[in-house]
Design a protein around this motif. Structure first.
Motif, PDB file in Angstrom:
ATOM      1  N   PHE A 196       0.780  -1.237   0.000  1.00  0.00           N
ATOM      2  CA  PHE A 196       0.000   0.000   0.000  1.00  0.00           C
ATOM      3  C   PHE A 196       0.817   1.296   0.000  1.00  0.00           C
ATOM      4  N   PHE A 197       2.096   1.214   0.323  1.00  0.00           N
ATOM      5  CA  PHE A 197       2.866   2.444   0.499  1.00  0.00           C
ATOM      6  C   PHE A 197       4.130   2.406  -0.352  1.00  0.00           C
ATOM      7  N   ASP A 198       4.487   3.563  -0.917  1.00  0.00           N
ATOM      8  CA  ASP A 198       5.676   3.597  -1.770  1.00  0.00           C
ATOM      9  C   ASP A 198       6.868   4.167  -1.008  1.00  0.00           C
ATOM     10  N   GLY A 199       8.015   4.040  -1.598  1.00  0.00           N
ATOM     11  CA  GLY A 199       9.253   4.447  -0.951  1.00  0.00           C
ATOM     12  C   GLY A 199       9.420   5.942  -0.797  1.00  0.00           C
ATOM     13  N   GLY A 200       8.489   6.723  -1.337  1.00  0.00           N
ATOM     14  CA  GLY A 200       8.590   8.165  -1.199  1.00  0.00           C
ATOM     15  C   GLY A 200       8.104   8.689   0.136  1.00  0.00           C
ATOM     16  N   ILE A 201       7.451   7.827   0.925  1.00  0.00           N
ATOM     17  CA  ILE A 201       6.956   8.240   2.242  1.00  0.00           C
ATOM     18  C   ILE A 201       8.041   7.970   3.281  1.00  0.00           C
ATOM     19  N   PRO A 202       8.438   8.975   4.062  1.00  0.00           N
ATOM     20  CA  PRO A 202       9.437   8.728   5.109  1.00  0.00           C
ATOM     21  C   PRO A 202       8.943   7.688   6.108  1.00  0.00           C
ATOM     22  N   VAL A 203       9.862   6.861   6.587  1.00  0.00           N
ATOM     23  CA  VAL A 203       9.553   5.795   7.541  1.00  0.00           C
ATOM     24  C   VAL A 203      10.467   5.931   8.753  1.00  0.00           C
ATOM     25  N   THR A 204       9.890   5.750   9.933  1.00  0.00           N
ATOM     26  CA  THR A 204      10.701   5.617  11.136  1.00  0.00           C
ATOM     27  C   THR A 204      10.575   4.199  11.658  1.00  0.00           C
ATOM     28  N   LEU A 205      11.703   3.528  11.809  1.00  0.00           N
ATOM     29  CA  LEU A 205      11.729   2.197  12.395  1.00  0.00           C
ATOM     30  C   LEU A 205      11.701   2.330  13.918  1.00  0.00           C
ATOM     31  N   GLU A 206      10.771   1.621  14.566  1.00  0.00           N
ATOM     32  CA  GLU A 206      10.617   1.690  16.022  1.00  0.00           C
ATOM     33  C   GLU A 206      10.806   0.335  16.694  1.00  0.00           C
ATOM     34  N   SER A 207      11.545  -0.557  16.071  1.00  0.00           N
ATOM     35  CA  SER A 207      11.710  -1.909  16.622  1.00  0.00           C
ATOM     36  C   SER A 207      12.808  -1.952  17.677  1.00  0.00           C
ATOM     37  N   ASN A 208      12.509  -2.582  18.796  1.00  0.00           N
ATOM     38  CA  ASN A 208      13.511  -2.762  19.843  1.00  0.00           C
ATOM     39  C   ASN A 208      14.443  -3.905  19.483  1.00  0.00           C
ATOM     40  N   GLY A 209      15.684  -3.820  19.980  1.00  0.00           N
ATOM     41  CA  GLY A 209      16.625  -4.903  19.715  1.00  0.00           C
ATOM     42  C   GLY A 209      18.053  -4.418  19.668  1.00  0.00           C
ATOM     43  N   SER A 210      18.922  -5.287  19.226  1.00  0.00           N
ATOM     44  CA  SER A 210      20.336  -4.960  19.109  1.00  0.00           C
ATOM     45  C   SER A 210      20.571  -4.087  17.882  1.00  0.00           C
ATOM     46  N   ILE A 211      21.749  -3.504  17.790  1.00  0.00           N
ATOM     47  CA  ILE A 211      22.106  -2.711  16.610  1.00  0.00           C
ATOM     48  C   ILE A 211      22.018  -3.578  15.352  1.00  0.00           C
ATOM     49  N   GLU A 212      22.450  -4.826  15.468  1.00  0.00           N
ATOM     50  CA  GLU A 212      22.401  -5.725  14.315  1.00  0.00           C
ATOM     51  C   GLU A 212      20.962  -5.972  13.869  1.00  0.00           C
ATOM     52  N   GLU A 213      20.041  -6.150  14.832  1.00  0.00           N
ATOM     53  CA  GLU A 213      18.632  -6.360  14.498  1.00  0.00           C
ATOM     54  C   GLU A 213      18.021  -5.108  13.887  1.00  0.00           C
ATOM     55  N   ILE A 214      18.427  -3.946  14.383  1.00  0.00           N
ATOM     56  CA  ILE A 214      17.935  -2.685  13.824  1.00  0.00           C
ATOM     57  C   ILE A 214      18.379  -2.536  12.370  1.00  0.00           C
ATOM     58  N   LEU A 215      19.663  -2.772  12.112  1.00  0.00           N
ATOM     59  CA  LEU A 215      20.187  -2.629  10.757  1.00  0.00           C
ATOM     60  C   LEU A 215      19.544  -3.640   9.798  1.00  0.00           C
ATOM     61  N   ASN A 216      19.278  -4.851  10.296  1.00  0.00           N
ATOM     62  CA  ASN A 216      18.607  -5.852   9.468  1.00  0.00           C
ATOM     63  C   ASN A 216      17.170  -5.418   9.157  1.00  0.00           C
ATOM     64  N   SER A 217      16.493  -4.838  10.150  1.00  0.00           N
ATOM     65  CA  SER A 217      15.131  -4.347   9.927  1.00  0.00           C
ATOM     66  C   SER A 217      15.116  -3.219   8.912  1.00  0.00           C
ATOM     67  N   VAL A 218      16.107  -2.337   8.974  1.00  0.00           N
ATOM     68  CA  VAL A 218      16.213  -1.240   7.992  1.00  0.00           C
ATOM     69  C   VAL A 218      16.332  -1.828   6.584  1.00  0.00           C
ATOM     70  N   LYS A 219      17.152  -2.850   6.429  1.00  0.00           N
ATOM     71  CA  LYS A 219      17.317  -3.478   5.116  1.00  0.00           C
ATOM     72  C   LYS A 219      16.015  -4.094   4.613  1.00  0.00           C
ATOM     73  N   LEU A 220      15.277  -4.747   5.513  1.00  0.00           N
ATOM     74  CA  LEU A 220      14.019  -5.378   5.105  1.00  0.00           C
ATOM     75  C   LEU A 220      12.994  -4.315   4.689  1.00  0.00           C
ATOM     76  N   VAL A 221      12.913  -3.225   5.436  1.00  0.00           N
ATOM     77  CA  VAL A 221      11.986  -2.149   5.079  1.00  0.00           C
ATOM     78  C   VAL A 221      12.384  -1.513   3.754  1.00  0.00           C
ATOM     79  N   ALA A 222      13.711  -1.440   3.514  1.00  0.00           N
ATOM     80  CA  ALA A 222      14.208  -0.888   2.253  1.00  0.00           C
ATOM     81  C   ALA A 222      14.051  -1.845   1.082  1.00  0.00           C
ATOM     82  N   GLY A 223      13.601  -3.077   1.382  1.00  0.00           N
ATOM     83  CA  GLY A 223      13.406  -4.071   0.321  1.00  0.00           C
ATOM     84  C   GLY A 223      14.671  -4.729  -0.135  1.00  0.00           C
ATOM     85  N   GLU A 224      15.711  -4.710   0.697  1.00  0.00           N
ATOM     86  CA  GLU A 224      16.992  -5.318   0.318  1.00  0.00           C
ATOM     87  C   GLU A 224      17.066  -6.775   0.737  1.00  0.00           C
TER      88      GLU A 224
END
Length: 283
Positions: free
Chosen positions: A255-283
């Motif tokens: 439903f949403f395109d990459g032009g909308i800013p996103v804030t990741l709010e997931s708790n976890g380690s730095i590694e989990e945060i960076l992995n979540s960023v990649k998944l949201v970015a579609g990588e």
């Protein structure tokens, strides 16, 4: 653009979070709740911002007050109401000095909430008159929006989350503003605002209110200007990291395109945060 909330990791001082994020190459940071007040906070924000070219956004419970309280612009308790307005006035002054141009705040609550109850079971028996609370919220929001516009700051309003436990606690009544598309339409009839949609909040609220999550996302989609994201089980707002397929991620890509800013709010380690960023970015 993907931001990472400062609330994703737990530290008492915002400087410690900025240090860990900058070491990990995270430079788009949404300042949020979870840290404590200290006198050097503004200087630390400036120093890290200049050194690491950090792009700040600000969310609701920042900067941390000297004494914890739950910000509620719909409060019919005058002390909470005035303190909430003052919090945002102080926030706007700080953002102006930091040259931060984004502020997002929560819709109001029709019930008094203690700091320890945010996202958990609510125990208060103080329930406000809905009409009076809505009028107070609209008045306060318009005043804050005016201050933001005077300072070149873009203001966004975020949907609340209602879980089954709290829904039942108050006799199957929804005592939070802006939890689903119907309540969004109700508020839009009374107030002009830019919507920040928290997909995790909506996932829980839709389940509680017996609504179809994807249908809700589709209804909201044309009006969304910013997104908050984290994973959960649809029962509680868990702020879990993304680690593969999820209903929330699926809805985001549908439903949403990459032009909308996103804030990741997931708790976890730095590694989990960076992995979540990649998944949201579609990588």
């Amino acid at each position: 653009m993907i931001y990472v909330s400062s609330a994703c990791i737990q530290e008492k001082k915002i400087a410690d979070i900025l240090h860990r994020y900058s070491d990990a190459g995270i430079c788009n940071i949404e300042l949020s709740g979870g840290t404590s007040y200290y006198t050097e906070i503004e200087q630390d924000l400036k120093d890290y911002g200049e050194k690491y070219k950090i792009n700040y956004a600000c969310h609701s419970y920042f900067p941390p007050p000297r004494e914890d309280f739950v910000v509620n612009l719909a409060a019919c308790n005058d002390q909470i109401y005035e303190r909430s307005i003052k919090h945002y006035k102080n926030c706007i002054e700080l953002l102006n000095r930091l040259e931060c141009k984004v502020l997002s705040i929560h819709a109001g609550f029709y019930v008094e909430i203690a700091p320890k109850e945010i996202g958990k079971e609510l125990s208060s028996d103080v329930v406000y008159d809905k009409g009076k609370a809505m009028d107070r919220f609209c008045s306060a929001y318009e005043a804050i929006d005016g201050l933001c516009k005077d300072n070149g700051i873009k203001l966004y309003l975020e949907n609340n989350v209602i879980n089954q436990e709290n829904f039942e606690r108050f006799g199957n009544r929804n005592l939070l503003m802006l939890t689903d598309y119907d309540s969004y339409e109700e508020m839009k009839r009374q107030l002009a605002f830019e919507l920040l949609l928290d997909l995790g909040h909506l996932h829980v609220s839709a389940n509680t209110l017996d609504k179809d999550y994807k249908k809700e996302c589709g209804q909201f989609a044309p009006f969304v200007r910013w997104l908050h994201m984290s994973d959960n089980n649809g029962i509680v707002d868990q702020h879990k990291p993304f680690c593969g397929r999820s209903e929330i991620l699926d809805a985001y890509f549908e439903f949403f395109d990459g032009g909308i800013p996103v804030t990741l709010e997931s708790n976890g380690s730095i590694e989990e945060i960076l992995n979540s960023v990649k998944l949201v970015a579609g990588e």
